[in-house]
Design a protein around this motif. Sequence first.
Motif, short mmCIF file in Angstrom:
data_model
loop_
_atom_site.label_atom_id
_atom_site.label_comp_id
_atom_site.label_asym_id
_atom_site.label_seq_id
_atom_site.Cartn_x
_atom_site.Cartn_y
_atom_site.Cartn_z
N VAL A 183 1.01 -1.16 0.10
CA VAL A 183 0.00 0.09 -0.20
C VAL A 183 0.88 1.31 0.03
O VAL A 183 1.85 1.28 0.76
CB VAL A 183 -0.99 -0.01 1.32
N THR A 184 0.45 2.20 -0.90
CA THR A 184 1.44 3.40 -0.92
C THR A 184 0.68 4.52 -0.04
O THR A 184 -0.54 4.54 0.21
CB THR A 184 1.48 4.05 -2.46
N PRO A 185 1.62 5.37 0.37
CA PRO A 185 1.00 6.74 1.02
C PRO A 185 -0.14 7.37 0.20
O PRO A 185 -1.31 7.83 0.88
CB PRO A 185 2.18 7.55 1.30
N GLU A 186 0.18 7.51 -1.10
CA GLU A 186 -1.18 8.11 -1.97
C GLU A 186 -2.47 7.28 -1.87
O GLU A 186 -3.48 7.89 -1.81
CB GLU A 186 -0.46 8.21 -3.25
N GLU A 187 -2.17 6.09 -1.94
CA GLU A 187 -3.59 5.19 -1.84
C GLU A 187 -4.33 5.26 -0.26
O GLU A 187 -5.28 5.60 -0.14
CB GLU A 187 -3.09 3.53 -1.99
N TYR A 188 -3.21 5.41 0.54
CA TYR A 188 -3.62 5.64 1.85
C TYR A 188 -4.59 7.22 2.10
O TYR A 188 -5.59 7.09 2.48
CB TYR A 188 -2.62 5.74 2.87
N ARG A 189 -3.92 8.18 1.40
CA ARG A 189 -4.47 9.49 1.45
C ARG A 189 -5.86 9.54 0.75
O ARG A 189 -6.99 9.94 1.43
CB ARG A 189 -3.54 10.54 0.64
N ALA A 190 -6.04 8.70 -0.47
CA ALA A 190 -7.43 8.68 -0.84
C ALA A 190 -8.36 7.73 -0.02
O ALA A 190 -9.47 8.31 0.06
CB ALA A 190 -7.19 7.91 -2.49
N MET A 191 -7.85 6.74 0.38
CA MET A 191 -8.80 5.84 1.29
C MET A 191 -9.37 6.89 2.42
O MET A 191 -10.33 6.99 2.84
CB MET A 191 -8.07 4.73 1.89
N ALA A 192 -8.32 7.52 2.99
CA ALA A 192 -8.66 8.58 4.34
C ALA A 192 -9.77 9.57 4.08
O ALA A 192 -10.60 9.88 4.86
CB ALA A 192 -7.63 9.12 4.84
N GLU A 193 -9.62 10.25 2.80
CA GLU A 193 -10.54 11.10 2.24
C GLU A 193 -11.78 10.73 2.19
O GLU A 193 -12.85 10.99 2.33
CB GLU A 193 -9.99 11.79 1.15
N HIS A 194 -11.82 9.18 1.70
CA HIS A 194 -13.22 8.79 1.41
C HIS A 194 -13.55 8.34 2.80
O HIS A 194 -14.96 8.60 2.99
CB HIS A 194 -13.04 7.76 0.17
N LYS A 195 -13.12 7.41 3.45
CA LYS A 195 -13.64 6.79 4.68
C LYS A 195 -14.03 7.79 5.59
O LYS A 195 -15.02 7.66 6.37
CB LYS A 195 -12.82 5.82 5.22
N THR A 196 -13.04 8.87 5.87
CA THR A 196 -13.22 9.72 6.98
C THR A 196 -13.68 11.18 6.45
O THR A 196 -14.54 11.72 7.16
CB THR A 196 -12.08 9.82 7.74
N GLY A 197 -12.99 11.59 5.55
CA GLY A 197 -13.24 12.80 4.85
C GLY A 197 -14.65 13.13 4.19
O GLY A 197 -15.23 14.07 4.47
N ALA A 198 -15.20 12.31 3.54
CA ALA A 198 -16.37 12.55 2.80
C ALA A 198 -17.48 12.85 3.90
O ALA A 198 -18.41 13.96 3.19
CB ALA A 198 -16.77 11.08 2.22
N LEU A 199 -17.67 12.19 4.97
CA LEU A 199 -18.77 12.43 5.67
C LEU A 199 -18.64 13.81 6.59
O LEU A 199 -19.77 14.59 6.76
CB LEU A 199 -19.21 11.46 6.67
N LEU A 200 -17.50 14.15 6.64
CA LEU A 200 -17.22 15.47 7.27
C LEU A 200 -17.48 16.61 6.30
O LEU A 200 -18.16 17.85 6.70
CB LEU A 200 -15.82 15.37 7.97
N GLY A 201 -16.94 16.45 5.17
CA GLY A 201 -17.38 17.46 4.16
C GLY A 201 -18.87 17.62 3.94
O GLY A 201 -19.42 18.48 3.66
N CYS A 202 -19.61 16.43 3.82
CA CYS A 202 -21.04 16.42 3.60
C CYS A 202 -21.53 17.00 4.74
O CYS A 202 -22.59 17.65 4.52
CB CYS A 202 -21.38 14.91 3.59
#
Length: 341
Positions: A183-202
């Motif tokens: 797993v790369t750091p770039e993939e991790y950033r995308a995962m975190a944005e989707h899993k945690t960030g999406a609902l905060l932004g929403c």
Amino acid sequence: MTGLHPAVQAPPSAPEILDRCRELVRPALAEAVGRLHPWVAEMAAYSFGWCEVGGAPAAAPGGKGVRQALAVLGARMAGADGRAGVPAAVAVELVHAFSLLHDDIMDGDATRRRRPAVWKAYGTGPAVLAGDALFALAVETLAAGPGGPGAVRILSTALADLVRGQADDLLFATRPFDGPERVTPEEYRAMAEHKTGALLGCAAALGAALGGAPAPVVTALDRAGRHLGVAFQLVDDVLGIWGDPAVTGKPAGGDLRKRKKTFPVLAALGSPAGRRLPALLDRPGRTEEAAALIERAGGRAAALAEARWHTAAARSLLAEVPSPAVEETLRLLDFLVARDL
């Protein structure tokens, strides 16, 4: 004191902001949960810390209420009364609770906020049912409100991203720590944005939309919340390895024992000093040694630097919103990212 000048009231602290928003939202949230089947409503109330198994009233620890606070503040940043954001706050809090019920089952986590998780207290099947009911109730809450279809579209976009992030997080567990499939750091950033960030932004975007904000403001708040989510997840990663159990409620090094591919681990694995790390992570009894190696390899520093970058990005987006309520939102942002570090 002469009495000629009124006392200057200190601006509310971040915990005070969270408390005020919870008090504003709680009646509507309780009313929504009360519309569920009584048994499902009990499980939902248990997950919020309102009752014990069997329904006896309780005052167990609940969540901070970050998402509902962002929804209320989103409405205020749109120039509306915070009450305009209450339907958004209820919806995102219901979705967050739904995601936690299912996450605990998928991750095998037996406790949540120092109590048995819903699936341990009631059973796996009932917990899945309760999560499904909370999800449906969130959509119903928005569909019946003033935002109607537009609000549901914002929520559905966030839900799709949340599921994508959760899927990636589960798949990360099947991949090796090193080699071409790592797993790369770039993939991790995308995962975190989707899993945690999406609902905060929403949450912030929904509150703003219900408050009548123009589309550019709604978009800016969604992006700011997503950056906050990544920063929030990175801080969680640091606490998951080096946090004080008395504060976090989780055992020290718990993420390492689970062999989770968190950002500090991934950053350390990319350093020459981290070459010994995969072997240590494969040995359950070497958690402390692995944590020390991750720190020496720069994993902790890299995670905190990344969190600061995303915090700065969120602050920059919020600065574009012409509203006095932005100051409270910034205060909340700093509190959430700096917690217990």
